[in-house]
Design a protein around this motif. Structure first.
Motif, PDB file in Angstrom:
ATOM      1  N   CYS A 212       2.032  51.633  -4.011  1.00 50.07           N
ATOM      2  CA  CYS A 212       0.942  51.641  -3.021  1.00 50.07           C
ATOM      3  C   CYS A 212       0.539  50.227  -2.603  1.00 50.07           C
ATOM      4  O   CYS A 212      -0.236  50.066  -1.654  1.00 50.07           O
ATOM      5  CB  CYS A 212      -0.279  52.379  -3.575  1.00 50.07           C
ATOM      6  SG  CYS A 212      -0.042  54.156  -3.786  1.00 50.07           S
ATOM      7  N   GLU A 238      -3.802  51.733   0.888  1.00 45.85           N
ATOM      8  CA  GLU A 238      -2.909  52.891   0.810  1.00 45.85           C
ATOM      9  C   GLU A 238      -3.220  53.756  -0.409  1.00 45.85           C
ATOM     10  O   GLU A 238      -3.108  54.986  -0.371  1.00 45.85           O
ATOM     11  CB  GLU A 238      -1.460  52.397   0.766  1.00 45.85           C
ATOM     12  CG  GLU A 238      -0.411  53.440   0.402  1.00 45.85           C
ATOM     13  CD  GLU A 238      -0.234  54.509   1.470  1.00 45.85           C
ATOM     14  OE1 GLU A 238       0.327  55.572   1.147  1.00 45.85           O
ATOM     15  OE2 GLU A 238      -0.648  54.271   2.614  1.00 45.85           O
ATOM     16  N   ARG A 241      -5.395  57.003  -0.330  1.00 43.03           N
ATOM     17  CA  ARG A 241      -4.910  58.233   0.306  1.00 43.03           C
ATOM     18  C   ARG A 241      -4.456  59.267  -0.720  1.00 43.03           C
ATOM     19  O   ARG A 241      -4.249  60.430  -0.375  1.00 43.03           O
ATOM     20  CB  ARG A 241      -3.753  57.925   1.249  1.00 43.03           C
ATOM     21  CG  ARG A 241      -4.130  57.025   2.427  1.00 43.03           C
ATOM     22  CD  ARG A 241      -2.925  56.705   3.319  1.00 43.03           C
ATOM     23  NE  ARG A 241      -2.364  57.901   3.900  1.00 43.03           N
ATOM     24  CZ  ARG A 241      -1.170  58.403   3.614  1.00 43.03           C
ATOM     25  NH1 ARG A 241      -0.408  57.808   2.697  1.00 43.03           N
ATOM     26  NH2 ARG A 241      -0.723  59.494   4.200  1.00 43.03           N
ATOM     27  N   HIS A 242      -4.295  58.871  -1.970  1.00 46.06           N
ATOM     28  CA  HIS A 242      -3.729  59.753  -2.987  1.00 46.06           C
ATOM     29  C   HIS A 242      -4.833  60.256  -3.918  1.00 46.06           C
ATOM     30  O   HIS A 242      -5.560  59.473  -4.540  1.00 46.06           O
ATOM     31  CB  HIS A 242      -2.644  59.013  -3.780  1.00 46.06           C
ATOM     32  CG  HIS A 242      -1.551  58.457  -2.907  1.00 46.06           C
ATOM     33  ND1 HIS A 242      -0.512  59.225  -2.438  1.00 46.06           N
ATOM     34  CD2 HIS A 242      -1.364  57.207  -2.409  1.00 46.06           C
ATOM     35  CE1 HIS A 242       0.301  58.476  -1.703  1.00 46.06           C
ATOM     36  NE2 HIS A 242      -0.208  57.244  -1.669  1.00 46.06           N
TER      37      HIS A 242
END
Length: 295
Positions: A212, A238, A241-242
């Protein structure tokens, strides 16, 4: 103030600056001074005696003016514009360079060759063809060679029968007067990213967590992710987003820690440009401190 030079090349340096009293305006002042107030030397007057090439006189002079020159600005005085034109340029404030080239056929050119560099002599004129013409005591005062920062800058292309003859006066200037005097191609800063891992991230999640971020930001030790070098982070966010990393990591920026990136045009080293900007800002502060109140 400068606590660490992270990366340095011939024409590029990345260093970190931190202070106890964070103020972005100070860092922005350094950036603006490096761009527009650190003096350097560039061509100011181009006297063209002969130019039979296809490039116009104005365009040729413009190209020459934008060539970064390796000349120590501390060795020259400022030009006094209040004096007559005939007395304005002296050996104390001006560096003279000349260009005298003509294109001819190469009698030893390989048969059936179509390469102009083989068919003709001086078919391409580069910055390296500019020659320093010392005036007065300049040979003794200038310890380093006077030459373009990049010798491979193309100035013009010639064909047999064409020639260029000119003389250049190079003087001190600052970027706020003309971009050709700016010693940097880019000067920027950003806040140091912070990545706090609140809960341990292990196994396959650690590998996914590592992906990420840019290469080198996150490391893995004994299957567990850790922050290796937060300076490399581009703050893409990033990881947010998880779902599996929700609540396990906290992203932010350190408000009193700045990362400067200075890329020089080659006229002087980037670290020299930065330290000169510090000196200029200090002089500005001293001037304001000593100004009588009310003026």
């Amino acid at each position: 103030m400068v606590d660490n030079i992270v990366h340095i090349e011939q024409d590029r340096v990345t260093n970190t600056v931190s202070n106890d009293y964070p103020d972005t305006s100070i860092s922005n002042a350094f950036r603006r001074i490096m761009i527009s107030e650190v003096p350097s030397v560039a061509a100011e007057q181009v006297y063209i005696f002969n130019n039979t090439s296809v490039i116009q006189d104005e365009v040729l002079a413009h190209r020459i003016g934008l060539i970064p020159l390796k000349i120590d600005p501390d060795l020259l005085n400022w030009v006094d514009n209040s004096v007559d034109e005939s007395d304005k340029f002296t050996d104390a404030n001006t560096v003279v360079m000349t260009l005298d080239v003509s294109c001819t056929k190469n009698p030893n050119a390989p048969k059936n060759s179509t390469d102009p560099k083989e068919l003709y002599r001086n078919s391409s004129i580069y910055a390296r063809d500019l020659k320093f013409e010392p005036q007065g005591n300049q040979l003794e005062n200038f310890k380093n060679p006077i030459e373009p920062a990049d010798p491979d800058i193309l100035l013009a292309k010639l064909r047999p029968g064409q020639e260029i003859s000119l003389r250049i006066h190079c003087v001190l200037g600052i970027g706020s007067d003309h971009a050709k005097f700016s010693p940097v191609s880019t000067a920027s800063y950003r806040l140091l990213p912070t990545i706090d891992i609140i809960e341990p991230i292990r196994g396959d999640d650690a590998k996914k967590f590592q992906k990420c971020f840019p290469t080198g930001v996150i490391g893995i030790n004994n299957g567990e992710a850790f922050v290796k070098d937060s300076r490399r982070d581009t703050v893409s966010r990033e990881v947010l987003r998880h779902e599996e990393f929700n609540g396990k990591v906290k992203l932010g920026r350190k408000r009193n820690h700045f990362i400067f990136n200075v890329e020089s045009t080659g006229a002087m080293s980037p670290e020299e440009i930065f330290f000169k900007s510090v000196r200029i800002l200090k002089n500005k502060a001293e001037y304001l401190r000593n100004c009588p109140i009310g003026r």
